[in-house]
Design a protein around this motif. Structure first.
Motif, mmCIF file in Angstrom:
data_model
loop_
_atom_site.group_PDB
_atom_site.id
_atom_site.type_symbol
_atom_site.label_atom_id
_atom_site.label_comp_id
_atom_site.label_asym_id
_atom_site.label_seq_id
_atom_site.Cartn_x
_atom_site.Cartn_y
_atom_site.Cartn_z
ATOM 1 N N CYS A 79 0.829 -1.218 0.000
ATOM 2 C CA CYS A 79 0.000 0.000 0.000
ATOM 3 C C CYS A 79 0.856 1.257 0.000
ATOM 4 N N GLN A 80 1.889 1.262 0.826
ATOM 5 C CA GLN A 80 2.756 2.434 0.885
ATOM 6 C C GLN A 80 3.486 2.658 -0.437
ATOM 7 N N LEU A 81 3.960 1.586 -1.045
ATOM 8 C CA LEU A 81 4.672 1.720 -2.316
ATOM 9 C C LEU A 81 3.737 2.163 -3.444
ATOM 10 N N ILE A 83 0.796 3.904 -3.060
ATOM 11 C CA ILE A 83 0.200 5.221 -2.820
ATOM 12 C C ILE A 83 1.262 6.311 -2.691
ATOM 13 N N ARG A 84 2.231 6.103 -1.837
ATOM 14 C CA ARG A 84 3.216 7.157 -1.578
ATOM 15 C C ARG A 84 4.317 7.216 -2.619
ATOM 16 N N ALA A 85 4.861 6.066 -2.974
ATOM 17 C CA ALA A 85 5.965 6.056 -3.940
ATOM 18 C C ALA A 85 5.460 6.011 -5.382
ATOM 19 N N ARG A 86 4.161 5.786 -5.556
ATOM 20 C CA ARG A 86 3.518 5.740 -6.870
ATOM 21 C C ARG A 86 4.177 4.726 -7.818
#
Length: 115
Positions: A79-81, A83-86
């Protein structure tokens, strides 16, 4: 062969029980949470106790819990990769697999491996 039939029947009964429990809870998104995985795990552990004893089933249950923790870590990282790292889905899941393996085998080695 009969072990698979028993696992199928016990798993089906427990899946149905968890599905009814999920229908009673709010929000309805909890219904999927109580689907197949807990029931198959319970059926497998019951059969492990019957066939191999409680020590073996204890190792199996610890392995299941370590796998669940590793899956949670994997899911958070994906999820972090995304959403945040796109990142795109394939690179994000490939990178998160490293996290899954690290957490799963790290917990497994801390728990004594296959002893």
């Amino acid at each position: 062969m009969s072990e698979y039939v028993i696992r199928f029947l016990v798993g089906g009964v427990v899946v149905s029980a968890f599905a009814m429990l999920g229908d009673l809870l709010r929000p309805k998104s909890f219904a999927g949470l109580f689907g197949a995985a807990p029931s198959v795990a319970l059926a497998t552990l019951g059969m492990a106790v019957n066939a191999h004893g409680t020590k073996y089933a204890g190792v199996q249950s610890f392995s299941m819990m370590a796998g669940a923790v590793a899956l949670a870590a994997y899911s958070i990282v994906v999820c972090q990769l995304l959403i945040r790292a796109r990142l795109r889905a394939l690179p994000a899941t490939a990178l998160a697999l490293v996290v899954w393996f690290t957490v799963a085998f790290g917990l497994w080695s801390i728990g004594g491996g296959s002893s």
